[in-house]
Write a protein that holds these residues in place. Structure first.
Motif, PDB file in Angstrom:
ATOM      1  N   ASP A  14      -3.771   3.443   0.459  1.00 38.77           N
ATOM      2  CA  ASP A  14      -3.954   3.933   1.814  1.00 38.77           C
ATOM      3  C   ASP A  14      -4.608   5.306   1.747  1.00 38.77           C
ATOM      4  O   ASP A  14      -4.295   6.113   0.874  1.00 38.77           O
ATOM      5  CB  ASP A  14      -2.614   4.057   2.539  1.00 38.77           C
ATOM      6  CG  ASP A  14      -2.076   2.715   2.979  1.00 38.77           C
ATOM      7  OD1 ASP A  14      -2.878   1.776   3.129  1.00 38.77           O
ATOM      8  OD2 ASP A  14      -0.849   2.612   3.178  1.00 38.77           O
ATOM      9  N   PRO A  15      -5.507   5.592   2.685  1.00 39.52           N
ATOM     10  CA  PRO A  15      -6.127   6.914   2.671  1.00 39.52           C
ATOM     11  C   PRO A  15      -5.103   8.001   2.960  1.00 39.52           C
ATOM     12  O   PRO A  15      -4.157   7.799   3.711  1.00 39.52           O
ATOM     13  CB  PRO A  15      -7.173   6.832   3.786  1.00 39.52           C
ATOM     14  CG  PRO A  15      -6.774   5.677   4.623  1.00 39.52           C
ATOM     15  CD  PRO A  15      -5.993   4.753   3.755  1.00 39.52           C
ATOM     16  N   LYS A  16      -5.286   9.162   2.360  1.00 37.37           N
ATOM     17  CA  LYS A  16      -4.342  10.265   2.538  1.00 37.37           C
ATOM     18  C   LYS A  16      -4.579  11.000   3.854  1.00 37.37           C
ATOM     19  O   LYS A  16      -3.680  11.634   4.383  1.00 37.37           O
ATOM     20  CB  LYS A  16      -4.457  11.259   1.379  1.00 37.37           C
ATOM     21  CG  LYS A  16      -4.198  10.634   0.035  1.00 37.37           C
ATOM     22  CD  LYS A  16      -2.784  10.149  -0.098  1.00 37.37           C
ATOM     23  CE  LYS A  16      -2.559   9.577  -1.492  1.00 37.37           C
ATOM     24  NZ  LYS A  16      -1.423   8.726  -1.580  1.00 37.37           N
ATOM     25  N   ASN A  20      -4.790   5.981   9.497  1.00 40.57           N
ATOM     26  CA  ASN A  20      -4.165   4.938   8.697  1.00 40.57           C
ATOM     27  C   ASN A  20      -2.912   4.464   9.430  1.00 40.57           C
ATOM     28  O   ASN A  20      -2.499   5.043  10.433  1.00 40.57           O
ATOM     29  CB  ASN A  20      -3.859   5.411   7.270  1.00 40.57           C
ATOM     30  CG  ASN A  20      -2.952   6.607   7.225  1.00 40.57           C
ATOM     31  OD1 ASN A  20      -2.072   6.754   8.050  1.00 40.57           O
ATOM     32  ND2 ASN A  20      -3.163   7.473   6.247  1.00 40.57           N
ATOM     33  N   THR A  21      -2.337   3.405   8.976  1.00 38.47           N
ATOM     34  CA  THR A  21      -1.218   2.789   9.678  1.00 38.47           C
ATOM     35  C   THR A  21      -0.037   3.740   9.821  1.00 38.47           C
ATOM     36  O   THR A  21       0.549   3.852  10.900  1.00 38.47           O
ATOM     37  CB  THR A  21      -0.773   1.523   8.928  1.00 38.47           C
ATOM     38  OG1 THR A  21      -1.915   0.690   8.755  1.00 38.47           O
ATOM     39  CG2 THR A  21       0.275   0.769   9.701  1.00 38.47           C
ATOM     40  N   TYR A  22       0.304   4.451   8.761  1.00 37.56           N
ATOM     41  CA  TYR A  22       1.451   5.347   8.808  1.00 37.56           C
ATOM     42  C   TYR A  22       1.230   6.480   9.812  1.00 37.56           C
ATOM     43  O   TYR A  22       2.116   6.793  10.610  1.00 37.56           O
ATOM     44  CB  TYR A  22       1.742   5.923   7.422  1.00 37.56           C
ATOM     45  CG  TYR A  22       2.866   6.923   7.433  1.00 37.56           C
ATOM     46  CD1 TYR A  22       4.190   6.503   7.599  1.00 37.56           C
ATOM     47  CD2 TYR A  22       2.625   8.281   7.301  1.00 37.56           C
ATOM     48  CE1 TYR A  22       5.232   7.416   7.634  1.00 37.56           C
ATOM     49  CE2 TYR A  22       3.658   9.192   7.328  1.00 37.56           C
ATOM     50  CZ  TYR A  22       4.961   8.758   7.493  1.00 37.56           C
ATOM     51  OH  TYR A  22       5.985   9.657   7.532  1.00 37.56           O
ATOM     52  N   GLU A  24      -0.755   6.593  12.427  1.00 38.14           N
ATOM     53  CA  GLU A  24      -0.768   6.093  13.795  1.00 38.14           C
ATOM     54  C   GLU A  24       0.642   5.770  14.285  1.00 38.14           C
ATOM     55  O   GLU A  24       0.990   6.047  15.432  1.00 38.14           O
ATOM     56  CB  GLU A  24      -1.654   4.855  13.892  1.00 38.14           C
ATOM     57  CG  GLU A  24      -3.121   5.146  13.665  1.00 38.14           C
ATOM     58  CD  GLU A  24      -3.683   6.098  14.696  1.00 38.14           C
ATOM     59  OE1 GLU A  24      -3.390   5.935  15.895  1.00 38.14           O
ATOM     60  OE2 GLU A  24      -4.409   7.017  14.299  1.00 38.14           O
TER      61      GLU A  24
END
Length: 58
Positions: A14-16, A20-22, A24
């Motif tokens: 996941d991009p830092k 990204n999902t986290y 959002e």
């Protein structure tokens, strides 16, 4: 001529930064929490958000 298909899917991290999902999910939860707190303060004080900000007089 038939093309061969890959047999495995690469595992990407996941991009830092960025969307990204986290990030959002965390932003959505913070917004919901802020909205509920704002509603609770309005109910308890009897004054709206514009009054808290000093934009209108009570």
């Amino acid at each position: 001529m038939a093309q061969t298909q890959p047999t495995t899917v690469p595992k990407l991290e996941d991009p830092k930064i960025g969307f990204n999902t986290y990030a959002e999910r965390l932003n959505g939860r913070a917004a919901m929490l802020g909205f509920i707190i704002a509603l609770a303060i309005e109910v308890l004080t009897g004054q709206g958000a514009l009054t808290w900000l000093g934009l209108i007089s009570p």
